[in-house]
Motif scaffolding. Structure first.
Motif, PDB file in Angstrom:
ATOM      1  N   UNK A  14       0.864  -1.180   0.000  1.00 19.74           N
ATOM      2  CA  UNK A  14       0.000   0.000   0.000  1.00 19.74           C
ATOM      3  C   UNK A  14       0.896   1.224   0.000  1.00 19.74           C
ATOM      4  N   UNK A  15       0.670   2.121  -0.965  1.00 17.26           N
ATOM      5  CA  UNK A  15       1.523   3.305  -1.108  1.00 17.26           C
ATOM      6  C   UNK A  15       0.705   4.559  -1.381  1.00 17.26           C
ATOM      7  N   UNK A  16       1.277   5.727  -1.091  1.00 15.35           N
ATOM      8  CA  UNK A  16       0.657   6.969  -1.569  1.00 15.35           C
ATOM      9  C   UNK A  16       0.691   6.952  -3.105  1.00 15.35           C
ATOM     10  N   UNK A  17      -0.339   7.439  -3.731  1.00 11.45           N
ATOM     11  CA  UNK A  17      -0.436   7.410  -5.189  1.00 11.45           C
ATOM     12  C   UNK A  17       0.766   8.075  -5.857  1.00 11.45           C
ATOM     13  N   UNK A  18       1.250   9.164  -5.273  1.00  9.89           N
ATOM     14  CA  UNK A  18       2.345   9.889  -5.914  1.00  9.89           C
ATOM     15  C   UNK A  18       3.659   9.098  -5.941  1.00  9.89           C
ATOM     16  N   UNK A  19       3.731   7.983  -5.241  1.00  8.17           N
ATOM     17  CA  UNK A  19       4.940   7.154  -5.264  1.00  8.17           C
ATOM     18  C   UNK A  19       4.831   5.977  -6.241  1.00  8.17           C
ATOM     19  N   UNK A  20       3.699   5.862  -6.926  1.00  9.80           N
ATOM     20  CA  UNK A  20       3.460   4.732  -7.817  1.00  9.80           C
ATOM     21  C   UNK A  20       4.504   4.613  -8.916  1.00  9.80           C
ATOM     22  N   UNK A  21       4.730   5.677  -9.643  1.00  5.82           N
ATOM     23  CA  UNK A  21       5.644   5.618 -10.782  1.00  5.82           C
ATOM     24  C   UNK A  21       7.057   5.231 -10.349  1.00  5.82           C
ATOM     25  N   UNK A  22       7.549   5.851  -9.292  1.00 10.08           N
ATOM     26  CA  UNK A  22       8.890   5.525  -8.799  1.00 10.08           C
ATOM     27  C   UNK A  22       8.952   4.078  -8.307  1.00 10.08           C
ATOM     28  N   UNK A  23       7.884   3.639  -7.627  1.00 12.94           N
ATOM     29  CA  UNK A  23       7.880   2.271  -7.109  1.00 12.94           C
ATOM     30  C   UNK A  23       7.856   1.242  -8.241  1.00 12.94           C
ATOM     31  N   UNK A  24       7.153   1.535  -9.326  1.00 14.19           N
ATOM     32  CA  UNK A  24       7.130   0.612 -10.462  1.00 14.19           C
ATOM     33  C   UNK A  24       8.543   0.353 -10.973  1.00 14.19           C
ATOM     34  N   UNK A  25       9.329   1.394 -11.083  1.00 14.65           N
ATOM     35  CA  UNK A  25      10.710   1.264 -11.546  1.00 14.65           C
ATOM     36  C   UNK A  25      11.543   0.472 -10.533  1.00 14.65           C
ATOM     37  N   UNK A  26      11.377   0.782  -9.254  1.00 14.05           N
ATOM     38  CA  UNK A  26      12.108   0.074  -8.198  1.00 14.05           C
ATOM     39  C   UNK A  26      11.760  -1.413  -8.230  1.00 14.05           C
ATOM     40  N   UNK A  27      10.481  -1.715  -8.368  1.00 10.14           N
ATOM     41  CA  UNK A  27      10.033  -3.107  -8.387  1.00 10.14           C
ATOM     42  C   UNK A  27      10.642  -3.859  -9.572  1.00 10.14           C
ATOM     43  N   UNK A  28      10.584  -3.254 -10.758  1.00  9.49           N
ATOM     44  CA  UNK A  28      11.157  -3.896 -11.957  1.00  9.49           C
ATOM     45  C   UNK A  28      12.646  -4.184 -11.761  1.00  9.49           C
ATOM     46  N   UNK A  29      13.357  -3.212 -11.199  1.00  8.36           N
ATOM     47  CA  UNK A  29      14.794  -3.383 -10.971  1.00  8.36           C
ATOM     48  C   UNK A  29      15.068  -4.509  -9.983  1.00  8.36           C
ATOM     49  N   UNK A  30      14.121  -4.777  -9.082  1.00  4.74           N
ATOM     50  CA  UNK A  30      14.269  -5.854  -8.099  1.00  4.74           C
ATOM     51  C   UNK A  30      13.810  -7.203  -8.643  1.00  4.74           C
ATOM     52  N   UNK A  31      13.162  -7.205  -9.815  1.00  7.91           N
ATOM     53  CA  UNK A  31      12.671  -8.447 -10.394  1.00  7.91           C
ATOM     54  C   UNK A  31      11.221  -8.751 -10.049  1.00  7.91           C
ATOM     55  N   UNK A  32      10.470  -7.724  -9.635  1.00  5.59           N
ATOM     56  CA  UNK A  32       9.049  -7.883  -9.324  1.00  5.59           C
ATOM     57  C   UNK A  32       8.212  -7.159 -10.374  1.00  5.59           C
ATOM     58  N   UNK A  33       7.061  -7.741 -10.685  1.00  4.71           N
ATOM     59  CA  UNK A  33       6.180  -7.177 -11.706  1.00  4.71           C
ATOM     60  C   UNK A  33       4.780  -7.016 -11.140  1.00  4.71           C
ATOM     61  N   UNK A  34       4.150  -5.905 -11.467  1.00  9.69           N
ATOM     62  CA  UNK A  34       2.798  -5.636 -10.983  1.00  9.69           C
ATOM     63  C   UNK A  34       1.819  -6.570 -11.686  1.00  9.69           C
ATOM     64  N   UNK A  35       1.014  -7.243 -10.880  1.00 14.65           N
ATOM     65  CA  UNK A  35      -0.006  -8.156 -11.373  1.00 14.65           C
ATOM     66  C   UNK A  35      -1.383  -7.494 -11.282  1.00 14.65           C
ATOM     67  N   UNK A  36      -1.634  -6.802 -10.167  1.00 15.79           N
ATOM     68  CA  UNK A  36      -2.901  -6.082  -9.971  1.00 15.79           C
ATOM     69  C   UNK A  36      -2.592  -4.719  -9.371  1.00 15.79           C
ATOM     70  N   UNK A  37      -3.416  -3.758  -9.750  1.00 12.26           N
ATOM     71  CA  UNK A  37      -3.250  -2.378  -9.277  1.00 12.26           C
ATOM     72  C   UNK A  37      -4.634  -1.840  -8.915  1.00 12.26           C
ATOM     73  N   UNK A  38      -4.799  -1.445  -7.660  1.00 11.97           N
ATOM     74  CA  UNK A  38      -6.058  -0.867  -7.195  1.00 11.97           C
ATOM     75  C   UNK A  38      -5.798   0.583  -6.807  1.00 11.97           C
ATOM     76  N   UNK A  39      -6.389   1.504  -7.562  1.00  6.37           N
ATOM     77  CA  UNK A  39      -6.245   2.935  -7.288  1.00  6.37           C
ATOM     78  C   UNK A  39      -7.405   3.375  -6.409  1.00  6.37           C
TER      79      UNK A  39
END
Length: 130
Positions: free
Chosen positions: A54-79
């Motif tokens: 669970x994150x603040x919406x404004x951190x979504x874009x940065x977190x997506x990049x961090x996750x990809x770099x760690x080898x994790x991929x978003x499966x579901x996204x609830x805004x």
């Protein structure tokens, strides 16, 4: 290894820090950064496991990049938004080790009359008394 890890990490990064050390550690990413969190999650979930955050919406874009770099991929996204008149304020993500089509959903908490929406009430019925 775990099937599922759920995290509500510190929300703030590069904000004015409170004097109270406990509040600082629980609300600010000074002790637990998002890269640290994703690196631990990728090591601790099974190959078919999931990591939810669970994150603040404004951190979504940065977190997506961090996750990809760690080898994790978003499966579901609830805004999440407070009402139809409000902007998104939170995002809940479900991540996995394999890339796949992302399921995107929106949840509005209150309707124009200020009452809980049917979707929100159904989701929270086991937790709210009213």
């Amino acid at each position: 290894e775990f099937d599922l890890i759920v995290s509500n990490p510190p929300f703030f990064d590069n904000h004015l820090l409170p004097e109270d050390l406990g509040k600082m550690n629980s609300k600010h990413g000074s002790q637990l950064t998002l890269p640290d969190l994703t690196n631990v999650a990728i090591k601790m979930i099974k190959k078919t496991g999931h990591f939810s955050v669970l994150l603040p919406f404004e951190r979504l874009e940065a977190f997506q990049q961090i996750a990809r770099e760690s080898g994790l991929f978003i499966k579901r996204q609830l805004l999440l938004r407070q009402s139809v008149r409000h902007s998104f304020f939170r995002v809940i993500l479900l991540l996995a080790k394999s890339e796949q089509q992302v399921i995107k959903e929106v949840l509005v908490i209150k309707n124009e009359q200020g009452l809980y929406t049917e979707d929100f009430a159904a989701l929270m019925k086991d937790y709210y008394l009213k």
